[in-house]
Design a protein around this motif. Structure first.
Motif, PDB file in Angstrom:
ATOM      1  N   VAL A  46      -6.266  83.948 -12.480  1.00 16.94           N
ATOM      2  CA  VAL A  46      -4.898  83.622 -13.074  1.00 16.94           C
ATOM      3  C   VAL A  46      -4.605  82.538 -12.224  1.00 16.94           C
ATOM      4  CG1 VAL A  46      -2.892  84.853 -12.200  1.00 16.94           C
ATOM      5  CG2 VAL A  46      -4.492  86.555 -13.113  1.00 16.94           C
ATOM      6  N   ARG A  47      -4.555  82.504 -11.262  1.00 22.65           N
ATOM      7  CA  ARG A  47      -4.629  80.974  -9.795  1.00 22.65           C
ATOM      8  C   ARG A  47      -5.694  79.721 -10.747  1.00 22.65           C
ATOM      9  NH1 ARG A  47      -5.190  83.913  -4.060  1.00 22.65           N
ATOM     10  NH2 ARG A  47      -3.654  84.714  -3.953  1.00 22.65           N
ATOM     11  N   ALA A  48      -6.563  80.060 -11.744  1.00 20.00           N
ATOM     12  CA  ALA A  48      -6.969  78.784 -12.183  1.00 20.00           C
ATOM     13  C   ALA A  48      -6.370  78.809 -13.456  1.00 20.00           C
ATOM     14  CB  ALA A  48      -8.954  79.496 -12.833  1.00 20.00           C
ATOM     15  N   HIS A  49      -5.724  79.345 -13.687  1.00 14.34           N
ATOM     16  CA  HIS A  49      -4.540  79.414 -15.219  1.00 14.34           C
ATOM     17  C   HIS A  49      -3.592  78.373 -14.737  1.00 14.34           C
ATOM     18  CE1 HIS A  49      -2.197  79.545 -18.780  1.00 14.34           C
ATOM     19  NE2 HIS A  49      -1.556  80.278 -18.005  1.00 14.34           N
ATOM     20  N   SER A  51      -3.404  76.258 -12.436  1.00 17.58           N
ATOM     21  CA  SER A  51      -3.815  75.337 -11.706  1.00 17.58           C
ATOM     22  C   SER A  51      -4.370  74.531 -13.185  1.00 17.58           C
ATOM     23  CB  SER A  51      -4.991  75.543 -10.452  1.00 17.58           C
ATOM     24  OG  SER A  51      -5.067  75.658  -9.177  1.00 17.58           O
ATOM     25  N   LYS A  52      -4.427  75.248 -14.576  1.00 16.58           N
ATOM     26  CA  LYS A  52      -5.399  74.192 -14.986  1.00 16.58           C
ATOM     27  C   LYS A  52      -6.181  73.216 -14.970  1.00 16.58           C
ATOM     28  CE  LYS A  52      -0.728  74.219 -18.002  1.00 16.58           C
ATOM     29  NZ  LYS A  52      -0.843  74.972 -17.350  1.00 16.58           N
ATOM     30  N   VAL A  53      -7.288  74.815 -14.334  1.00 11.18           N
ATOM     31  CA  VAL A  53      -8.676  73.725 -14.155  1.00 11.18           C
ATOM     32  C   VAL A  53      -9.316  73.513 -15.173  1.00 11.18           C
ATOM     33  CG1 VAL A  53     -10.565  73.346 -12.132  1.00 11.18           C
ATOM     34  CG2 VAL A  53      -8.081  73.989 -11.357  1.00 11.18           C
ATOM     35  N   GLU A  54     -10.617  72.691 -15.111  1.00  7.24           N
ATOM     36  CA  GLU A  54     -11.325  72.306 -16.441  1.00  7.24           C
ATOM     37  C   GLU A  54     -12.538  71.879 -15.865  1.00  7.24           C
ATOM     38  OE1 GLU A  54      -9.507  71.120 -20.068  1.00  7.24           O
ATOM     39  OE2 GLU A  54      -7.553  71.750 -19.691  1.00  7.24           O
ATOM     40  N   SER A  55     -13.255  72.186 -16.152  1.00  3.51           N
ATOM     41  CA  SER A  55     -14.884  71.126 -16.262  1.00  3.51           C
ATOM     42  C   SER A  55     -15.051  71.001 -17.612  1.00  3.51           C
ATOM     43  CB  SER A  55     -15.791  72.012 -15.388  1.00  3.51           C
ATOM     44  OG  SER A  55     -16.898  71.469 -15.151  1.00  3.51           O
ATOM     45  N   GLY A  56     -14.960  69.769 -18.256  1.00  2.00           N
ATOM     46  CA  GLY A  56     -15.473  69.021 -19.415  1.00  2.00           C
ATOM     47  C   GLY A  56     -14.930  69.711 -19.978  1.00  2.00           C
ATOM     48  N   LYS A  57     -15.820  70.612 -21.075  1.00  2.00           N
ATOM     49  CA  LYS A  57     -14.617  71.220 -21.985  1.00  2.00           C
ATOM     50  C   LYS A  57     -14.788  72.398 -21.383  1.00  2.00           C
ATOM     51  CE  LYS A  57     -17.347  68.795 -25.366  1.00  2.00           C
ATOM     52  NZ  LYS A  57     -18.724  69.057 -26.261  1.00  2.00           N
ATOM     53  N   LEU A  58     -14.764  73.192 -20.197  1.00  2.00           N
ATOM     54  CA  LEU A  58     -14.592  74.749 -20.850  1.00  2.00           C
ATOM     55  C   LEU A  58     -13.799  74.892 -18.984  1.00  2.00           C
ATOM     56  CD1 LEU A  58     -18.445  74.999 -19.283  1.00  2.00           C
ATOM     57  CD2 LEU A  58     -16.984  75.470 -21.885  1.00  2.00           C
ATOM     58  N   LYS A  59     -12.464  75.095 -19.981  1.00  2.00           N
ATOM     59  CA  LYS A  59     -11.490  76.083 -18.545  1.00  2.00           C
ATOM     60  C   LYS A  59     -12.315  76.922 -17.574  1.00  2.00           C
ATOM     61  CE  LYS A  59      -7.331  74.939 -21.886  1.00  2.00           C
ATOM     62  NZ  LYS A  59      -6.531  75.414 -22.551  1.00  2.00           N
ATOM     63  N   VAL A  60     -11.326  76.860 -16.602  1.00  2.00           N
ATOM     64  CA  VAL A  60     -12.017  77.971 -15.604  1.00  2.00           C
ATOM     65  C   VAL A  60     -11.493  79.236 -16.126  1.00  2.00           C
ATOM     66  CG1 VAL A  60     -12.180  78.472 -13.281  1.00  2.00           C
ATOM     67  CG2 VAL A  60     -12.292  75.928 -13.554  1.00  2.00           C
ATOM     68  N   GLU A  61     -10.413  79.018 -16.364  1.00  2.00           N
ATOM     69  CA  GLU A  61      -9.926  81.126 -16.602  1.00  2.00           C
ATOM     70  C   GLU A  61     -11.031  81.304 -17.156  1.00  2.00           C
ATOM     71  OE1 GLU A  61      -6.519  81.022 -18.564  1.00  2.00           O
ATOM     72  OE2 GLU A  61      -6.334  78.808 -18.383  1.00  2.00           O
ATOM     73  N   GLU A  62     -11.193  80.155 -18.991  1.00  2.00           N
ATOM     74  CA  GLU A  62     -12.624  81.307 -19.500  1.00  2.00           C
ATOM     75  C   GLU A  62     -13.546  81.245 -19.127  1.00  2.00           C
ATOM     76  OE1 GLU A  62     -11.607  77.997 -22.415  1.00  2.00           O
ATOM     77  OE2 GLU A  62      -9.835  78.883 -23.416  1.00  2.00           O
ATOM     78  N   ILE A  63     -14.206  80.749 -18.122  1.00  2.00           N
ATOM     79  CA  ILE A  63     -15.539  80.793 -17.828  1.00  2.00           C
ATOM     80  C   ILE A  63     -15.264  82.364 -16.663  1.00  2.00           C
ATOM     81  CG2 ILE A  63     -17.084  80.105 -15.931  1.00  2.00           C
ATOM     82  CD1 ILE A  63     -16.266  77.290 -16.621  1.00  2.00           C
ATOM     83  N   VAL A  64     -14.239  82.373 -16.319  1.00  2.00           N
ATOM     84  CA  VAL A  64     -14.248  83.860 -15.147  1.00  2.00           C
ATOM     85  C   VAL A  64     -13.713  84.774 -16.030  1.00  2.00           C
ATOM     86  CG1 VAL A  64     -12.491  85.074 -13.676  1.00  2.00           C
ATOM     87  CG2 VAL A  64     -12.610  82.605 -13.103  1.00  2.00           C
ATOM     88  N   ASN A  65     -13.091  84.808 -17.110  1.00  2.00           N
ATOM     89  CA  ASN A  65     -12.201  86.404 -18.139  1.00  2.00           C
ATOM     90  C   ASN A  65     -14.184  86.558 -18.931  1.00  2.00           C
ATOM     91  OD1 ASN A  65     -10.842  87.613 -19.916  1.00  2.00           O
ATOM     92  ND2 ASN A  65     -11.744  86.567 -21.395  1.00  2.00           N
ATOM     93  N   GLN A  66     -15.843  85.725 -19.147  1.00  2.00           N
ATOM     94  CA  GLN A  66     -16.415  85.504 -19.447  1.00  2.00           C
ATOM     95  C   GLN A  66     -17.610  86.641 -18.470  1.00  2.00           C
ATOM     96  OE1 GLN A  66     -17.454  85.462 -22.519  1.00  2.00           O
ATOM     97  NE2 GLN A  66     -18.957  87.187 -21.517  1.00  2.00           N
ATOM     98  N   VAL A  67     -17.370  86.248 -16.913  1.00  2.00           N
ATOM     99  CA  VAL A  67     -17.841  86.782 -16.454  1.00  2.00           C
ATOM    100  C   VAL A  67     -17.343  88.049 -15.953  1.00  2.00           C
ATOM    101  CG1 VAL A  67     -17.927  86.658 -13.477  1.00  2.00           C
ATOM    102  CG2 VAL A  67     -18.052  84.737 -14.728  1.00  2.00           C
ATOM    103  N   GLN A  68     -16.158  88.248 -15.757  1.00  2.00           N
ATOM    104  CA  GLN A  68     -15.420  90.323 -16.140  1.00  2.00           C
ATOM    105  C   GLN A  68     -15.919  90.626 -17.065  1.00  2.00           C
ATOM    106  OE1 GLN A  68     -10.955  88.061 -15.471  1.00  2.00           O
ATOM    107  NE2 GLN A  68     -11.020  89.779 -13.959  1.00  2.00           N
TER     108      GLN A  68
END
Length: 183
Positions: A46-49, A51-68
């Protein structure tokens, strides 16, 4: 129904097992630690969303969701559901870590947790992931559950991934990492 009253005596049941186990058993502790990190990652997401933090093409919130999602696989594995983490999931984590590291200065020291709220949140998530890893290792060492070939590697990479996300969150916000002074 949200309650069954069956756990009122301090026992619980896991998937595919007719026998009840103590809620203080190594398996229950590991499942609880995995649940803690997974739930806390919801806050990170939620906090990454926001903040709209992105690494290259990867949205951090999507990375976190995959980890979950992957942590649910580990939980299912520990509960006896016949699921396991694949080598590909470990490799995906490594690829994300490598991509993030390319955007960061090399590590030359430890860093004081904090900087931004998001970075501090990821740092705390890293400590929860380490605890979950220790609990799963204990289950594995005791032989209480069969752990897949790549599960421990995935959990080990998870803390590295969360550390990379903490560092990246600070960099993305323009916050300089603070090394310890050891004064």
């Amino acid at each position: 129904m949200l309650y069954t009253r069956k756990g009122d005596t301090g026992t619980t049941k896991t998937f595919g097992c007719d026998q009840r186990i103590s809620k203080s058993s190594a398996v229950a502790e590991a499942l609880g630690a995995l649940d803690e990190i997974n739930s806390f990652l919801g806050i990170c997401k939620v906090r990454a969303h926001k903040s709209k933090v992105e690494s290259g093409k990867l949205k951090v919130e999507e990375i976190v969701n995959q980890v979950q999602q992957n942590l649910f696989i580990v939980q299912a594995e520990l509960a006896g559901a016949g699921k396991t983490i694949t080598k590909e999931k470990v490799e995906q984590s490594e690829e994300i870590i490598d991509a993030i590291e390319k955007e960061l200065p090399p590590i030359k020291t430890f860093f004081v947790s904090g900087g931004t709220e998001l970075a501090a949140t990821f740092d705390f998530a890293r400590t929860l992931a380490r605890r979950a890893e220790r609990r799963v290792v204990e289950v594995h060492k005791k032989g209480d559950r069969k752990i897949g070939e790549h599960t421990l590697s995935y959990l080990n990479r998870l803390s590295s991934l969360l550390y990379a996300l903490a560092r990246f969150s600070n960099k993305d916000a323009g916050v300089k990492e603070e090394p310890p002074t050891y004064d």
